[in-house]
Design an enzyme around this catalytic site. Structure first.
Site, PDB file in Angstrom:
ATOM      1  CG  HIS A 244      -2.084   0.913   1.065  1.00 29.90           C
ATOM      2  ND1 HIS A 244      -2.011   2.257   1.292  1.00 29.90           N
ATOM      3  CD2 HIS A 244      -3.336   0.651   0.631  1.00 29.90           C
ATOM      4  CE1 HIS A 244      -3.188   2.792   1.021  1.00 29.90           C
ATOM      5  NE2 HIS A 244      -4.009   1.845   0.612  1.00 29.90           N
TER       6      HIS A 244
ATOM      7  CG  ASP B 292      -8.654  -4.233  -2.923  1.00 28.71           C
ATOM      8  OD1 ASP B 292      -9.854  -4.089  -2.653  1.00 28.71           O
ATOM      9  OD2 ASP B 292      -7.959  -3.360  -3.451  1.00 28.71           O
TER      10      ASP B 292
HETATM   11  N1  CMC Z   1       4.123  -7.624  -4.905  1.00 29.11           N
HETATM   12  C1  CMC Z   1       5.467  -7.607  -5.061  1.00 29.11           C
HETATM   13  N2  CMC Z   1       6.239  -6.510  -4.870  1.00 29.11           N
HETATM   14  C2  CMC Z   1       5.624  -5.383  -4.503  1.00 29.11           C
HETATM   15  C3  CMC Z   1       4.228  -5.319  -4.319  1.00 29.11           C
HETATM   16  C4  CMC Z   1       3.472  -6.495  -4.529  1.00 29.11           C
HETATM   17  N3  CMC Z   1       2.142  -6.475  -4.361  1.00 29.11           N
HETATM   18  N4  CMC Z   1       3.887  -4.063  -3.964  1.00 29.11           N
HETATM   19  C5  CMC Z   1       5.012  -3.352  -3.932  1.00 29.11           C
HETATM   20  N5  CMC Z   1       6.077  -4.147  -4.249  1.00 29.11           N
HETATM   21  C6  CMC Z   1       7.486  -3.767  -4.262  1.00 29.11           C
HETATM   22  C7  CMC Z   1       7.845  -2.938  -5.471  1.00 29.11           C
HETATM   23  O1  CMC Z   1       8.254  -3.746  -6.543  1.00 29.11           O
HETATM   24  C8  CMC Z   1       8.933  -2.047  -4.932  1.00 29.11           C
HETATM   25  O2  CMC Z   1      10.096  -2.827  -4.857  1.00 29.11           O
HETATM   26  P1  CMC Z   1      11.559  -2.129  -5.076  1.00 29.11           P
HETATM   27  O3  CMC Z   1      11.697  -1.116  -3.961  1.00 29.11           O
HETATM   28  O4  CMC Z   1      12.529  -3.255  -5.005  1.00 29.11           O
HETATM   29  O5  CMC Z   1      11.507  -1.489  -6.427  1.00 29.11           O
HETATM   30  C9  CMC Z   1       8.497  -1.760  -3.488  1.00 29.11           C
HETATM   31  O6  CMC Z   1       7.693  -2.907  -3.123  1.00 29.11           O
HETATM   32  C10 CMC Z   1       7.676  -0.493  -3.323  1.00 29.11           C
HETATM   33  O7  CMC Z   1       6.546  -0.569  -4.198  1.00 29.11           O
HETATM   34  P2  CMC Z   1       5.978   0.630  -5.061  1.00 29.11           P
HETATM   35  O8  CMC Z   1       5.343   0.083  -6.283  1.00 29.11           O
HETATM   36  O9  CMC Z   1       7.045   1.674  -5.223  1.00 29.11           O
HETATM   37  O10 CMC Z   1       4.901   1.215  -4.042  1.00 29.11           O
HETATM   38  P3  CMC Z   1       3.708   2.147  -4.439  1.00 29.11           P
HETATM   39  O11 CMC Z   1       3.364   2.881  -3.224  1.00 29.11           O
HETATM   40  O12 CMC Z   1       4.025   2.952  -5.665  1.00 29.11           O
HETATM   41  O13 CMC Z   1       2.545   1.115  -4.858  1.00 29.11           O
HETATM   42  C11 CMC Z   1       0.713  -0.394  -4.683  1.00 29.11           C
HETATM   43  C12 CMC Z   1       1.526   0.715  -3.985  1.00 29.11           C
HETATM   44  C13 CMC Z   1      -0.543  -0.662  -3.854  1.00 29.11           C
HETATM   45  C14 CMC Z   1       0.285   0.102  -6.068  1.00 29.11           C
HETATM   46  C15 CMC Z   1       1.581  -1.654  -4.794  1.00 29.11           C
HETATM   47  O14 CMC Z   1       1.919  -2.117  -3.524  1.00 29.11           O
HETATM   48  C16 CMC Z   1       0.897  -2.771  -5.589  1.00 29.11           C
HETATM   49  O15 CMC Z   1       1.005  -2.809  -6.815  1.00 29.11           O
HETATM   50  N6  CMC Z   1       0.162  -3.701  -4.899  1.00 29.11           N
HETATM   51  C17 CMC Z   1      -0.617  -4.738  -5.597  1.00 29.11           C
HETATM   52  C18 CMC Z   1      -1.938  -4.133  -6.075  1.00 29.11           C
HETATM   53  C19 CMC Z   1      -2.917  -3.907  -4.948  1.00 29.11           C
HETATM   54  O16 CMC Z   1      -3.123  -4.761  -4.092  1.00 29.11           O
HETATM   55  N7  CMC Z   1      -3.575  -2.736  -4.953  1.00 29.11           N
HETATM   56  C20 CMC Z   1      -4.605  -2.398  -3.959  1.00 29.11           C
HETATM   57  C21 CMC Z   1      -4.194  -1.274  -3.078  1.00 29.11           C
HETATM   58  S1  CMC Z   1      -5.270  -1.112  -1.633  1.00 29.11           S
HETATM   59  C22 CMC Z   1      -6.833  -0.690  -2.301  1.00 29.11           C
HETATM   60  C23 CMC Z   1      -6.876   0.726  -2.706  1.00 29.11           C
HETATM   61  O17 CMC Z   1      -7.160   1.555  -1.861  1.00 29.11           O
HETATM   62  O18 CMC Z   1      -6.650   1.016  -3.879  1.00 29.11           O
END
Ligand code: CMC
Length: 433
Positions: free
Chosen positions: A312, A369
Site C-alpha cells: 500500500h 482487497d
Molecule cells: N508484490 C510484489 N512486490 C511489490 C508489491 C506487490 N504487491 N507491492 C510493492 N512491491 C514492491 C515494489 O516492486 C517495490 O520494490 P523495489 O523497492 O525493489 O523497487 C516496493 O515494493 C515499493 O513498491 P511501489 O510500487 O514503489 O509502491 P507504491 O506505493 O508505488 O505502490 C501499490 C503501492 C498498492 C500500487 C503496490 O503495492 C501494488 O502494486 N500492490 C498490488 C496491487 C494492490 O493490491 N492494490 C490495492 C491497493 S489497496 C486498495 C486501494 O485503496 O486502492
C-alpha cells in the site's frame, strides 16, 4: 518553529510549516515559485499534500484510519453504512430525524429515466461492469441536467441546498445502477426497490431478488455487505478520490466527477485489485496450490507478476481494514456454511509473505482487497462485480471530498512538470525532412 528556511543561489527564503489536527506536518510551498522560481517534483504524488481536508485521518505508520474522528473499527462494528455516509459527507453522525430525512429524500430520488435502460442494453454482455457503471453514471447527467453554469451562476455561488439535492440524487441512483448492471448480466428484470426498508437492505434486495420468488432477507449477507461498504467508504486522497477532486475542481458536475472516479478505481493497482486477488488465488489453486512458485514470481523483478492485495502507498505497518475483513471473511463463510479452499490459500500466502524478507523489508502487508473478494464470492457476487461493490462503498467518500472542495472554493487542480523534451526546432516541410 513555524517556518523552514531554504537556500537557493546563495539566498535564503522562508516557507511556512503547516500542521494538521494530529500533528502531521508539511511545508507550504505555495510561494516557492514566486520566491525562487523553483517547482517541486514528485511523480505519483508520493509525498505531496494536495489539499487540507477534515474528512478522513490516516496514519499509515501506525495503521490508524478514522472517519471524521471515529475509528474505522468502531464504525465497522456498530454503524450502518448510511449513517457513515452522512458522517463523511456532512461531518457528524446523524440524529434520528436527520437520518430519516436523508432516507426519505433518497427514496424520493430513487427513479431513473427508463431510457437509461436502453443505454444499458446497448452494451455487449461481455462488457466489464466498471466500464458500464462509469458510462451510466456519466449518462445520468443527460437525464438530470443542471442549470447552465454562467459567470453569475458558477459553483462558487451554489447553495448548500443545491449541493444536498445533487448528493441525494447520486446516493439514490448509484445503487440502482449497480443492481441493474448485476441483474442484466444475469438476465434478470430491473427494479428500483425501496430504500425505506434500509439502505443496505434495499441494495441486497435489488441485487439478489429472484423473479416469482418471495424475497427473504439474509441478515448475514446484509451485515457483511454493510461492513464492507463502510470499510471502503473513504480513504482520503487516493487515486480515485484525487481524480474526483481534480475533475470537480474544473467545476464539472458531481455526476461527471464521480464517473471519472469510477474509471480511476477500475485499475488493478487500485480498486480493481479485489478481482485480481481472486483470479490470482484461483490460479494458485489450479496450479496445485503451489504458493512458493508465486512468491518467487512476485519477487522476480523481470516478472510483471505482483502479489495482488499486498502493499500500500501509505500503510507501512498494516492496513486496519484488512484486519477487520480477514475476521469477517471467516465469520461470513462460517455463518453461510461455506468451505472455500481459496480462504486457506489466502491465509497460507499471507503467512508465507509475512515471513519473507522481501515483503517485510519493503513493509508489504495485506491490504483491504486481499480478503474482500472471498466475502463477495461467498455472497454470490461474480468477480467482475467486485470492484463495482468497492465503487458503491466509495461513493460517500467521493461525494464528501467533492462537497468539501466546492464549499472551500478550492482552486482548479493543475500540476506543473519538468519538461525533458526537445529544445526549440524549426518546422520543415515534409519534402525537406
Ligand atoms: N508484490 C510484489 N512486490 C511489490 C508489491 C506487490 N504487491 N507491492 C510493492 N512491491 C514492491 C515494489 O516492486 C517495490 O520494490 P523495489 O523497492 O525493489 O523497487 C516496493 O515494493 C515499493 O513498491 P511501489 O510500487 O514503489 O509502491 P507504491 O506505493 O508505488 O505502490 C501499490 C503501492 C498498492 C500500487 C503496490 O503495492 C501494488 O502494486 N500492490 C498490488 C496491487 C494492490 O493490491 N492494490 C490495492 C491497493 S489497496 C486498495 C486501494 O485503496 O486502492
Amino acid at each position: 518553529m513555524n517556518k523552514i528556511e531554504i537556500k537557493h543561489n546563495n539566498e535564503v527564503f522562508d516557507l511556512p510549516i503547516v500542521k494538521g489536527t494530529e500533528n502531521e506536518t508539511g511545508i507550504n510551498i505555495q510561494q516557492l515559485r514566486s520566491k525562487t522560481n523553483l517547482i517541486t517534483l514528485d511523480p505519483g504524488f508520493k509525498n505531496t499534500g494536495s489539499c487540507k481536508s477534515s474528512i478522513t485521518f490516516l496514519d499509515g505508520e501506525n495503521g490508524i484510519l478514522r472517519y471524521r474522528g471515529y475509528s474505522i473499527e468502531s464504525l465497522a462494528k456498530n454503524a450502518s453504512f448510511l449513517e457513515v455516509a452522512y458522517l463523511l459527507i456532512f461531518g457528524d453522525l446523524p440524529l434520528k430525524n436527520e437520518l430519516d430525512k436523508l432516507t426519505n429524500d433518497i427514496q424520493d430520488n430513487a427513479i431513473i429515466d427508463e431510457d437509461l435502460k436502453k443505454i444499458l442494453d446497448s452494451f455487449p454482455r461481455s462488457a466489464h461492469p466498471m466500464g458500464i457503471l462509469s458510462s451510466l453514471t456519466s449518462a445520468l447527467i443527460a437525464f438530470n441536467p443542471e442549470k447552465k453554469i454562467s459567470l453569475s451562476n458558477s459553483y462558487k455561488n451554489k447553495s448548500e441546498i443545491f449541493l444536498y439535492n445533487t448528493i441525494v440524487k447520486l446516493l439514490a441512483k448509484i445503487p440502482i445502477l449497480v443492481s441493474w448492471v448485476h441483474r442484466r448480466r444475469k438476465g434478470l428484470s430491473l427494479d428500483y426497490g425501496d430504500f425505506r426498508n434500509g439502505y443496505v437492505e434495499n441494495i441486497t434486495r435489488m441485487m439478489f431478488q429472484l423473479p416469482n420468488q418471495t424475497y427473504v432477507q439474509n441478515n448475514v449477507v446484509v451485515n457483511a455487505m454493510n461492513k464492507l461498504l463502510i470499510l471502503h467508504a473513504d480513504h482520503e486522497q487516493n487515486c480515485s478520490t484525487s481524480t474526483v477532486r481534480i475533475v470537480g475542481s474544473s467545476e464539472a458536475s458531481l455526476f461527471a466527477s464521480v464517473s471519472a472516479g469510477i474509471s480511476a478505481l477500475w485499475g488493478r493497482l487500485h480498486g480493481g485489485a479485489n478481482q485480481a486477488v481472486i483470479e490470482m488465488l484461483e490460479a494458485i489453486k489450479n496450479d496445485n496450490g503451489d504458493i512458493k512458485k508465486y512468491m518467487i514470481k512476485a519477487k522476480d523483478k523481470s516478472d510483471p507478476f505482483r502479489l495482488m492485495g499486498f502493499g500500500h502507498r501509505v500503510y507501512k505497518n498494516f492496513d486496519p481494514r484488512a484486519k477487520i475483513i480477514k475476521i469477517a471473511a471467516h465469520e461470513v463463510l462460517k455463518d453461510l456454511g461455506i468451505n472455500d479452499p481459496i480462504l486457506e490459500i489466502a491465509k497460507s500466502l499471507e503467512k508465507e509473505a509475512l515471513d519473507d524478507e522481501y515483503f517485510t523489508s519493503r513493509k508489504l502487508y495485506p491490504n483491504v482487497d486481499f480478503y474482500s473478494g472471498i466475502i463477495y464470492k461467498a455472497l454470490n457476487i461474480p468477480k467482475e462485480m467486485f470492484t463495482v461493490m468497492f465503487a458503491l462503498g466509495r461513493v460517500p467518500g467521493w461525494i464528501a471530498h467533492w462537497r468539501e472542495m466546492r464549499l472551500n472554493n478550492d482552486p482548479i487542480g493543475r500540476p506543473r512538470q519538468i519538461y525533458i523534451g526537445e529544445e526549440f526546432r524549426e518546422y520543415k516541410k515534409i519534402s525537406e525532412r
